[in-house]
Design an enzyme around this catalytic site. Structure first.
Site, PDB file in Angstrom:
ATOM      1  N   ASP A  78       6.134 -80.851 -66.940  1.00 17.26           N
ATOM      2  CA  ASP A  78       6.118 -79.407 -67.118  1.00 17.26           C
ATOM      3  C   ASP A  78       6.726 -78.788 -65.861  1.00 17.26           C
ATOM      4  O   ASP A  78       6.191 -78.959 -64.762  1.00 17.26           O
ATOM      5  CB  ASP A  78       4.658 -78.950 -67.291  1.00 17.26           C
ATOM      6  CG  ASP A  78       4.519 -77.761 -68.208  1.00 17.26           C
ATOM      7  OD1 ASP A  78       5.264 -76.802 -68.012  1.00 17.26           O
ATOM      8  OD2 ASP A  78       3.654 -77.802 -69.113  1.00 17.26           O
TER       9      ASP A  78
ATOM     10  N   ASP B 131       8.430 -73.987 -68.475  1.00 16.93           N
ATOM     11  CA  ASP B 131       7.421 -72.966 -68.765  1.00 16.93           C
ATOM     12  C   ASP B 131       8.063 -71.575 -68.863  1.00 16.93           C
ATOM     13  O   ASP B 131       8.935 -71.235 -68.042  1.00 16.93           O
ATOM     14  CB  ASP B 131       6.392 -72.989 -67.619  1.00 16.93           C
ATOM     15  CG  ASP B 131       5.163 -72.157 -67.914  1.00 16.93           C
ATOM     16  OD1 ASP B 131       4.499 -72.418 -68.921  1.00 16.93           O
ATOM     17  OD2 ASP B 131       4.896 -71.223 -67.121  1.00 16.93           O
TER      18      ASP B 131
ATOM     19  N   GLU C  19      10.008 -73.419 -73.295  1.00 13.63           N
ATOM     20  CA  GLU C  19       8.981 -72.617 -73.968  1.00 13.63           C
ATOM     21  C   GLU C  19       9.522 -71.207 -74.170  1.00 13.63           C
ATOM     22  O   GLU C  19       9.780 -70.488 -73.198  1.00 13.63           O
ATOM     23  CB  GLU C  19       7.701 -72.556 -73.131  1.00 13.63           C
ATOM     24  CG  GLU C  19       6.606 -71.791 -73.859  1.00 13.63           C
ATOM     25  CD  GLU C  19       5.486 -71.265 -72.971  1.00 13.63           C
ATOM     26  OE1 GLU C  19       4.380 -71.065 -73.479  1.00 13.63           O
ATOM     27  OE2 GLU C  19       5.723 -71.054 -71.759  1.00 13.63           O
TER      28      GLU C  19
ATOM     29  N   HIS D 223      -1.472 -75.868 -76.073  1.00 14.84           N
ATOM     30  CA  HIS D 223      -2.639 -75.511 -75.262  1.00 14.84           C
ATOM     31  C   HIS D 223      -2.866 -74.007 -75.172  1.00 14.84           C
ATOM     32  O   HIS D 223      -3.770 -73.567 -74.470  1.00 14.84           O
ATOM     33  CB  HIS D 223      -2.463 -76.104 -73.866  1.00 14.84           C
ATOM     34  CG  HIS D 223      -1.250 -75.554 -73.178  1.00 14.84           C
ATOM     35  ND1 HIS D 223       0.032 -75.843 -73.594  1.00 14.84           N
ATOM     36  CD2 HIS D 223      -1.122 -74.696 -72.143  1.00 14.84           C
ATOM     37  CE1 HIS D 223       0.893 -75.186 -72.840  1.00 14.84           C
ATOM     38  NE2 HIS D 223       0.221 -74.482 -71.943  1.00 14.84           N
ATOM     39  N   ASP D 224      -2.018 -73.225 -75.818  1.00 12.39           N
ATOM     40  CA  ASP D 224      -2.165 -71.763 -75.778  1.00 12.39           C
ATOM     41  C   ASP D 224      -2.589 -71.174 -77.115  1.00 12.39           C
ATOM     42  O   ASP D 224      -2.852 -69.963 -77.185  1.00 12.39           O
ATOM     43  CB  ASP D 224      -0.829 -71.112 -75.384  1.00 12.39           C
ATOM     44  CG  ASP D 224      -0.424 -71.432 -73.947  1.00 12.39           C
ATOM     45  OD1 ASP D 224      -1.331 -71.554 -73.104  1.00 12.39           O
ATOM     46  OD2 ASP D 224       0.781 -71.565 -73.689  1.00 12.39           O
TER      47      ASP D 224
HETATM   48  C1  NOJ Z   1       2.890 -70.688 -70.286  1.00  6.35           C
HETATM   49  C2  NOJ Z   1       1.816 -71.695 -70.425  1.00  6.35           C
HETATM   50  O1  NOJ Z   1       1.972 -72.390 -71.633  1.00  6.35           O
HETATM   51  C3  NOJ Z   1       0.502 -70.962 -70.373  1.00  6.35           C
HETATM   52  O2  NOJ Z   1      -0.561 -71.843 -70.550  1.00  6.35           O
HETATM   53  C4  NOJ Z   1       0.383 -70.239 -69.068  1.00  6.35           C
HETATM   54  O3  NOJ Z   1      -0.755 -69.421 -69.110  1.00  6.35           O
HETATM   55  C5  NOJ Z   1       1.579 -69.343 -68.811  1.00  6.35           C
HETATM   56  N1  NOJ Z   1       2.780 -70.076 -68.993  1.00  6.35           N
HETATM   57  C6  NOJ Z   1       1.594 -68.785 -67.418  1.00  6.35           C
HETATM   58  O4  NOJ Z   1       1.792 -69.774 -66.479  1.00  6.35           O
END
Ligand code: NOJ
Length: 532
Positions: free
Chosen positions: A99, A201, A262, A323-324
């Protein structure tokens, strides 16, 4: 004929390291734990792991606030563990994707500490500093993704710095050449150590408007408070594509690496991230299934749109969870989680599986006093802890995850939902995932074949994957009631390769496919079959 790159032909498995396997009894998963569990990834049939950040971090945002890009956080192990992990993964034939968090650092990163130290600091321009606005408050109306203003005033200099997320995560200034070069060196550092690529990210956030114009009001009156503005000037800026092209050049210095991004954008804007002449991201994450309703017609349209927008040669990809976002098994229910798996693993494009989805782990309910996600604290109801609970390996205490209390509670269903149990049940969702992945590996039509939708109505999703020599029909019932589909005037015949409940594999089909509620079949068609 050249064979497809690994990131097209294989399956990616996402590991949230805090929650995968704790090898030391700290309650937090670690790199040695991942090494211990690599055989699971192999048994599942994936060929790559993407690991969420494990770099040195104060953990204000659980690793997305990095204080040293080139060091392993002691909570996860050390550099020797990383080297061992790469060697072990490669030994198992698994690629390792890291990541990369280039949009922001921790406020404890030496770069930010130096930047903050004075207006004249050599690193002042590495972050985004502005004078107060006319009224003495923040420079403009930009909002943090975590609520409230995205600007925090630094008492020392009287200026504000920008942070798209927490105040503890200041955004780097990607217009600054030295920032770019520093991050490119970080990428080279990890690739030299064996990383096979990166998931970048929030890549669509990297560049912000150079005139700092206010974001416009979101006309959708029902939007949550942090989305009351449209992020027109803070995300998806045109200059970004130059940066991505540079990142791609860095990755291309090394053979056979992958760049994934992402990006939460609609397909018509997402496709720009493949870059000119495909010189951008290999895989801009396609999150369209994360928010699609359980509706076969909507999903069929979404797949068609996705296919039609892709640039020539652009390779698709599909995701059910991360994970989000809330877990798929809770979003659509346990029965439909199987259908979702069948869709994910039969569509054209690289699938990414979020750890635990292969056993149907659900969104866990977490008591308020055990919530850990800062988002849960700033915006109640939006917390992500429920999809980050420890992996459920077996029915022993703490689900085989840890010897001591885990950092997040273990989901209460671990005794009935775990890998050990499901491995021995031939009809479990885990074995469904395994059969689907095996079928993908063994049938070229499922990895390389064209996608061709067939006419269907109601809850039925019907499509064919085909090469010149192989044809696979996929029929998925997204509803609870039985469905029958007939091809009376055609000569449909074939054999079931994979069925949702695991009780029809190898069944011969002729003219009609009868599906029970929540059932799906993947059928290898006989050569003589004629389809509309
Ligand atoms: C994207 C990540 O997937 C998320 O988990 C994170 O909160 C944000 N970036 C900020 O770093």
């Amino acid at each position: 004929m050249t064979s497809a790159p690994w990131w097209q032909s294989g399956v990616i498995y996402q590991i949230y390291p805090r929650s995968f396997q704790d090898s030391r009894g700290t309650g937090v998963g670690d790199l040695q734990g991942i090494i211990q569990r690599l055989t699971h990834v192999v048994e599942l049939g994936a060929n790559a792991i993407w690991i969420n950040p494990f770099f040195q971090s104060p953990m204000a945002e659980f690793g997305y606030d990095i204080a040293d890009y080139r060091a392993i956080d002691p909570a996860f192990g050390d550099m020797a563990d990383f080297d061992e992990l790469v060697a072990a993964a490669h030994g198992h034939g698994l690629k390792v994707i890291l990541d990369l968090v280039p949009n922001h650092t921790s406020d404890q990163h030496p770069w930010f500490i130096e930047s903050r130290s004075s207006r004249n600091s050599r690193k002042r321009d590495w972050y985004i500093w502005r004078n107060p606005g006319d009224s003495g408050g923040p420079p403009n109306n930009w909002l943090s993704e975590f609520g409230r203003s995205a600007w925090t005033c630094d008492a020392g200099s009287g200026q504000y710095y920008y942070h798209a997320f927490l105040a503890a995560q200041p955004d780097l200034n990607w217009r600054n050449r030295d920032v770019r070069d520093a991050i490119y060196e970080v990428m080279r550092f990890w690739m030299r150590r064996g990383a096979d690529g990166f998931r970048i990210d929030v890549v669509w956030h990297l560049i912000k408007d150079d005139q700092f114009r206010d974001n416009p009001i979101n006309p959708d009156a029902g939007a949550p408070p942090h989305e009351c503005l449209l992020p027109l000037y803070t995300t998806d800026r045109p200059e970004l594509h130059q940066v991505i092209a540079e990142m791609r050049q860095v990755v291309d210095e090394f053979p056979d690496r992958v760049l994934i991004g992402e990006i939460y954008l609609p397909i018509e804007r997402l496709v720009a991230y493949y870059g000119q002449n495909l010189g951008g991201l290999h895989l801009p994450f396609n999150f369209s299934l994360l928010s699609s309703p359980r509706d076969a017609r909507v999903i069929a349209k979404l797949i068609d749109e996705h296919e039609s927008y892709l640039p020539d040669g652009g390779w698709p990809n599909w995701v059910l969870g991360n994970h989000d976002r809330p877990r798929i098994a809770s979003r659509v229910g346990a029965a439909q989680a199987r259908i979702a798996a069948m869709l994910l693993l039969t569509l054209r494009g690289t699938p990414t599986i979020y750890y635990g989805d292969e056993i149907g782990m659900k969104q866990a309910r977490i008591a308020p006093d055990r919530l850990r996600d800062p988002l849960a604290k700033s915006m109640s109801g939006l917390g992500r802890d429920g999809c980050r609970t420890p992996m459920q390996w077996d029915e022993t205490e703490r689900a085989g995850f840890s010897r001591s209390q885990a950092w997040l509670p273990i989901s209460s269903d671990f005794q009935t939902c775990n890998v050990a149990l499901q491995r021995n049940e031939s009809t479990s969702i885990y074995n469904l995932y395994r059969r689907l992945i095996r079928a993908r590996r063994e049938r070229r039509a499922l990895t390389r074949g064209h996608y061709r939708p067939l006419k269907a109505t109601g809850n039925l999703l019907l499509f064919v994957r085909e090469t010149k020599t192989e044809r696979i029909l996929v029929a998925l019932n997204l509803g609870n009631d039985p469905i029958s589909v007939s091809f009376p005037s055609e000569r449909l015949s074939g054999q079931v390769l994979v069925s949702a409940f695991g009780d029809r594999d190898r069944e011969r089909l002729r003219t009609t496919i009868d599906l029970r509620g929540n059932e799906g079949v993947v059928v290898e068609l006989d050569k003589a079959t004629v389809l509309p």
